[in-house]
Design a protein around this motif. Structure first.
Motif, PDB file in Angstrom:
ATOM      1  N   PHE A   2       0.799  -1.224   0.000  1.00 38.99           N
ATOM      2  CA  PHE A   2       0.000   0.000   0.000  1.00 38.99           C
ATOM      3  C   PHE A   2       0.831   1.272   0.000  1.00 38.99           C
ATOM      4  CE2 PHE A   2      -2.749  -3.147   2.311  1.00 38.99           C
ATOM      5  CZ  PHE A   2      -3.601  -3.387   1.236  1.00 38.99           C
ATOM      6  N   ALA A   3       2.121   1.165  -0.315  1.00 45.48           N
ATOM      7  CA  ALA A   3       2.961   2.365  -0.410  1.00 45.48           C
ATOM      8  C   ALA A   3       2.555   3.171  -1.644  1.00 45.48           C
ATOM      9  CB  ALA A   3       4.433   1.981  -0.498  1.00 45.48           C
ATOM     10  N   PRO A   4       2.639   4.519  -1.585  1.00 41.00           N
ATOM     11  CA  PRO A   4       2.303   5.344  -2.751  1.00 41.00           C
ATOM     12  C   PRO A   4       3.137   4.953  -3.968  1.00 41.00           C
ATOM     13  CG  PRO A   4       2.523   6.701  -0.789  1.00 41.00           C
ATOM     14  CD  PRO A   4       2.988   5.323  -0.399  1.00 41.00           C
ATOM     15  N   SER A   5       2.572   5.140  -5.149  1.00 40.23           N
ATOM     16  CA  SER A   5       3.216   4.678  -6.384  1.00 40.23           C
ATOM     17  C   SER A   5       4.575   5.309  -6.630  1.00 40.23           C
ATOM     18  CB  SER A   5       2.293   4.957  -7.575  1.00 40.23           C
ATOM     19  OG  SER A   5       1.063   4.273  -7.434  1.00 40.23           O
ATOM     20  N   ASP A   6       4.743   6.585  -6.248  1.00 41.04           N
ATOM     21  CA  ASP A   6       6.003   7.275  -6.530  1.00 41.04           C
ATOM     22  C   ASP A   6       6.980   7.231  -5.354  1.00 41.04           C
ATOM     23  OD1 ASP A   6       4.682   8.957  -4.777  1.00 41.04           O
ATOM     24  OD2 ASP A   6       5.297  10.793  -5.800  1.00 41.04           O
ATOM     25  N   PHE A   7       6.679   6.406  -4.350  1.00 38.27           N
ATOM     26  CA  PHE A   7       7.501   6.379  -3.138  1.00 38.27           C
ATOM     27  C   PHE A   7       8.965   6.052  -3.444  1.00 38.27           C
ATOM     28  CE2 PHE A   7       9.061   3.682   0.497  1.00 38.27           C
ATOM     29  CZ  PHE A   7       9.372   4.747   1.321  1.00 38.27           C
ATOM     30  N   LEU A   8       9.185   5.073  -4.305  1.00 41.23           N
ATOM     31  CA  LEU A   8      10.552   4.678  -4.653  1.00 41.23           C
ATOM     32  C   LEU A   8      10.869   5.008  -6.118  1.00 41.23           C
ATOM     33  CD1 LEU A   8      10.850   1.223  -2.820  1.00 41.23           C
ATOM     34  CD2 LEU A   8      11.768   3.427  -2.095  1.00 41.23           C
ATOM     35  N   SER A   9      10.237   6.026  -6.649  1.00 43.62           N
ATOM     36  CA  SER A   9      10.518   6.413  -8.030  1.00 43.62           C
ATOM     37  C   SER A   9      11.901   7.039  -8.120  1.00 43.62           C
ATOM     38  CB  SER A   9       9.472   7.410  -8.527  1.00 43.62           C
ATOM     39  OG  SER A   9       9.602   8.651  -7.849  1.00 43.62           O
ATOM     40  N   ALA A  10      12.486   6.966  -9.301  1.00 44.13           N
ATOM     41  CA  ALA A  10      13.833   7.527  -9.506  1.00 44.13           C
ATOM     42  C   ALA A  10      13.848   9.019  -9.196  1.00 44.13           C
ATOM     43  CB  ALA A  10      14.281   7.267 -10.944  1.00 44.13           C
ATOM     44  N   LYS A  11      12.765   9.724  -9.571  1.00 45.11           N
ATOM     45  CA  LYS A  11      12.706  11.162  -9.332  1.00 45.11           C
ATOM     46  C   LYS A  11      12.687  11.476  -7.840  1.00 45.11           C
ATOM     47  CE  LYS A  11      10.072  15.325 -10.500  1.00 45.11           C
ATOM     48  NZ  LYS A  11       8.891  15.868 -11.225  1.00 45.11           N
ATOM     49  N   SER A  12      11.944  10.678  -7.069  1.00 42.24           N
ATOM     50  CA  SER A  12      11.875  10.903  -5.623  1.00 42.24           C
ATOM     51  C   SER A  12      13.202  10.575  -4.958  1.00 42.24           C
ATOM     52  CB  SER A  12      10.756  10.048  -5.010  1.00 42.24           C
ATOM     53  OG  SER A  12       9.495  10.450  -5.478  1.00 42.24           O
ATOM     54  N   LEU A  13      13.832   9.490  -5.384  1.00 48.10           N
ATOM     55  CA  LEU A  13      15.070   9.053  -4.748  1.00 48.10           C
ATOM     56  C   LEU A  13      16.261   9.949  -5.074  1.00 48.10           C
ATOM     57  CD1 LEU A  13      14.647   5.198  -5.119  1.00 48.10           C
ATOM     58  CD2 LEU A  13      14.625   6.497  -3.002  1.00 48.10           C
ATOM     59  N   GLU A  14      16.097  10.837  -6.064  1.00 51.59           N
ATOM     60  CA  GLU A  14      17.152  11.809  -6.345  1.00 51.59           C
ATOM     61  C   GLU A  14      17.390  12.734  -5.154  1.00 51.59           C
ATOM     62  OE1 GLU A  14      16.084  13.938  -9.814  1.00 51.59           O
ATOM     63  OE2 GLU A  14      16.556  12.315 -11.216  1.00 51.59           O
ATOM     64  N   LYS A  15      16.405  12.842  -4.284  1.00 50.44           N
ATOM     65  CA  LYS A  15      16.496  13.725  -3.119  1.00 50.44           C
ATOM     66  C   LYS A  15      17.328  13.117  -1.993  1.00 50.44           C
ATOM     67  CE  LYS A  15      11.810  15.281  -4.202  1.00 50.44           C
ATOM     68  NZ  LYS A  15      10.397  15.295  -3.740  1.00 50.44           N
ATOM     69  N   MET A  16      17.744  11.877  -2.142  1.00 55.30           N
ATOM     70  CA  MET A  16      18.544  11.241  -1.099  1.00 55.30           C
ATOM     71  C   MET A  16      19.888  11.937  -0.969  1.00 55.30           C
ATOM     72  SD  MET A  16      19.639   7.230  -0.679  1.00 55.30           S
ATOM     73  CE  MET A  16      17.973   6.686  -0.344  1.00 55.30           C
ATOM     74  N   GLU A  17      20.273  12.268   0.267  1.00 52.25           N
ATOM     75  CA  GLU A  17      21.516  12.992   0.513  1.00 52.25           C
ATOM     76  C   GLU A  17      22.401  12.220   1.486  1.00 52.25           C
ATOM     77  OE1 GLU A  17      20.115  16.625   2.127  1.00 52.25           O
ATOM     78  OE2 GLU A  17      19.619  17.524   0.179  1.00 52.25           O
ATOM     79  N   GLY A  18      23.697  12.268   1.221  1.00 54.92           N
ATOM     80  CA  GLY A  18      24.658  11.701   2.147  1.00 54.92           C
ATOM     81  C   GLY A  18      25.075  12.751   3.173  1.00 54.92           C
ATOM     82  N   ILE A  19      25.018  12.405   4.438  1.00 57.99           N
ATOM     83  CA  ILE A  19      25.299  13.353   5.513  1.00 57.99           C
ATOM     84  C   ILE A  19      26.265  12.734   6.511  1.00 57.99           C
ATOM     85  CG2 ILE A  19      24.293  14.742   7.368  1.00 57.99           C
ATOM     86  CD1 ILE A  19      21.605  14.527   5.906  1.00 57.99           C
ATOM     87  N   TYR A  20      27.279  13.498   6.903  1.00 58.96           N
ATOM     88  CA  TYR A  20      28.127  13.092   8.026  1.00 58.96           C
ATOM     89  C   TYR A  20      27.535  13.700   9.297  1.00 58.96           C
ATOM     90  CZ  TYR A  20      31.904  11.011   5.293  1.00 58.96           C
ATOM     91  OH  TYR A  20      32.655  10.191   4.491  1.00 58.96           O
ATOM     92  N   VAL A  21      27.113  12.834  10.192  1.00 56.58           N
ATOM     93  CA  VAL A  21      26.464  13.267  11.429  1.00 56.58           C
ATOM     94  C   VAL A  21      27.500  13.316  12.552  1.00 56.58           C
ATOM     95  CG1 VAL A  21      24.630  12.747  13.101  1.00 56.58           C
ATOM     96  CG2 VAL A  21      24.308  12.190  10.671  1.00 56.58           C
ATOM     97  N   PRO A  22      27.535  14.396  13.334  1.00 61.65           N
ATOM     98  CA  PRO A  22      28.502  14.484  14.437  1.00 61.65           C
ATOM     99  C   PRO A  22      28.113  13.562  15.595  1.00 61.65           C
ATOM    100  CG  PRO A  22      27.036  16.377  14.479  1.00 61.65           C
ATOM    101  CD  PRO A  22      26.698  15.613  13.229  1.00 61.65           C
ATOM    102  N   PHE A  23      29.086  12.848  16.098  1.00 55.97           N
ATOM    103  CA  PHE A  23      28.898  11.952  17.236  1.00 55.97           C
ATOM    104  C   PHE A  23      30.006  12.191  18.259  1.00 55.97           C
ATOM    105  CE2 PHE A  23      25.978   9.635  14.627  1.00 55.97           C
ATOM    106  CZ  PHE A  23      25.271   8.776  15.462  1.00 55.97           C
ATOM    107  N   TRP A  24      29.670  11.952  19.516  1.00 51.86           N
ATOM    108  CA  TRP A  24      30.680  11.795  20.551  1.00 51.86           C
ATOM    109  C   TRP A  24      30.770  10.312  20.872  1.00 51.86           C
ATOM    110  CZ3 TRP A  24      33.861  15.598  21.514  1.00 51.86           C
ATOM    111  CH2 TRP A  24      33.449  16.926  21.354  1.00 51.86           C
ATOM    112  N   LEU A  25      31.981   9.804  20.950  1.00 54.91           N
ATOM    113  CA  LEU A  25      32.224   8.409  21.321  1.00 54.91           C
ATOM    114  C   LEU A  25      32.863   8.388  22.702  1.00 54.91           C
ATOM    115  CD1 LEU A  25      33.726   7.101  17.939  1.00 54.91           C
ATOM    116  CD2 LEU A  25      31.316   7.162  18.646  1.00 54.91           C
ATOM    117  N   TYR A  26      32.241   7.657  23.619  1.00 58.79           N
ATOM    118  CA  TYR A  26      32.675   7.659  25.012  1.00 58.79           C
ATOM    119  C   TYR A  26      33.261   6.301  25.399  1.00 58.79           C
ATOM    120  CZ  TYR A  26      29.638  11.797  25.395  1.00 58.79           C
ATOM    121  OH  TYR A  26      29.039  13.016  25.220  1.00 58.79           O
ATOM    122  N   ASP A  27      34.338   6.352  26.176  1.00 61.93           N
ATOM    123  CA  ASP A  27      34.906   5.148  26.772  1.00 61.93           C
ATOM    124  C   ASP A  27      34.619   5.175  28.268  1.00 61.93           C
ATOM    125  OD1 ASP A  27      35.893   4.635  24.266  1.00 61.93           O
ATOM    126  OD2 ASP A  27      37.986   5.058  24.761  1.00 61.93           O
TER     127      ASP A  27
END
Length: 327
Positions: A106-131
């Motif tokens: 029941f997902a919308p027809s254009d949910f995984l369309s090539a045009k929609s997926l062009e909006k996918m962005e790669g992001i480096y997210v800041p994290f703190w790593l604790y010991d």
């Protein structure tokens, strides 16, 4: 700063599928040349004004498409110690989304369309790593119950045991995201990362992606990290006490000592989809390909499916009645 190709002058980016810098214009590999100028106001490639937030550290120029890394936001106090470079390319992230959601009826027809997926962005997210170093002193009463039958009589034996545990555990690199823009629960679901792939920070890994510097300092997020360490300590403790029906705690002393903190950048693909005036966010772990998100439901598809099922049931009932009348 920007990274230009020595061969053609194009903008080189970090390509996960090649494991290095790549020029999409002339297809050169490892031909990058650092142009170290920086500006928070305009693109150093075309001179057009750029729009940044208080925490932007890498972005793409909306006019010429050049990927920029903002010098002063990756240096000094804002320089990450470690970075986990993207292992999953955009194409691989799209394939992960398709594997996860393509069978959602029941997902919308254009949910995984090539045009929609062009909006996918790669992001480096800041994290703190604790010991943390954990010292866990536990005492409790364990109960075991044994039941057996002899003749017509059923017997039950209840045994009580003194349960003592002393654990010394070192937790390395417990992650906590330091981005206001990223939902904490979603970032927790992105885990686990394989920290063996962490490498010393180099700005070139950011070329081709968006990025933020940390929005919150390490001290303000330490309690979240401690909560994860406490939860992990409890899981280890419970795992060491199998065989008992129940264990009643009598003494629980857990001491956590923070031993190190590391500022690092983690890779995430983000896909934004709008449906019926509502925004849906999807995230793909940029190292493992793990997908987090839920699909919207198309009411039109649900109604169409219900109508088709009703039509089939009606046809079957009509056939059954018709056969009965003949008989």
């Amino acid at each position: 700063m920007i990274f230009k190709c020595k061969n053609c002058g194009g903008n080189t980016v970090y390509a996960p599928e090649k494991g290095g810098m790549y020029c999409p214009h002339c297809e050169s590999v490892d031909s990058e040349e650092l142009i170290a100028e920086s500006s928070l106001l305009q693109c150093i490639n075309c001179g057009a004004p750029i729009e940044i937030t208080d925490y932007t550290s890498a972005l793409r120029c909306g006019h010429c498409g050049t990927y920029l890394v903002l010098n002063e936001r990756v240096e000094g106090a804002f320089e990450p110690r470690r970075i986990l470079p993207f292992h999953v390319s955009r194409q691989m992230a799209v394939q992960a989304m398709e594997r996860e959601f393509s069978k959602r009826l029941f997902a919308p027809s254009d949910f995984l369309s090539a045009k929609s997926l062009e909006k996918m962005e790669g992001i480096y997210v800041p994290f703190w790593l604790y010991d943390f170093g954990a010292d866990y002193d536990f005492a409790g009463e364990g109960i075991k119950v044994r039941t057996w039958r002899s003749g017509d009589t059923e017997y039950t034996e209840t045994s009580y045991y003194e349960v003592l545990r002393r654990m010394d555990v070192d937790f390395d690199q417990i992650p906590v995201d330091a981005s206001y823009a990223m939902d904490d629960g979603i970032m927790d679901l992105m885990e686990p990362y394989d920290y063996l792939d962490l490498t010393d920070f180099m700005p070139k890994y950011m070329s081709g992606y968006y990025a933020e510097l940390y929005n919150q300092d390490a001290a303000s997020l330490a309690e979240r990290a401690k909560g994860k360490a406490r939860e992990a300590s409890e899981e280890l403790l419970q795992g060491s006490m199998s065989g008992y029906m129940t264990v009643r705690p009598l003494r629980k002393n857990l001491n956590l000592a923070q031993t190190d903190t590391c500022y690092a950048l983690m890779p995430v693909w983000q896909y934004t989809y709008r449906y019926k005036d509502r925004q849906y966010l999807y995230h793909v772990n940029g190292q493992t390909g793990k997908v987090v998100g839920t699909t919207p439901v198309s009411r039109a598809k649900v109604l169409a499916y219900s109508a088709s099922v009703f039509a089939v049931v009606t046809a079957v009932c009509f056939m059954a009645v018709h056969v009965i009348e003949i008989l």
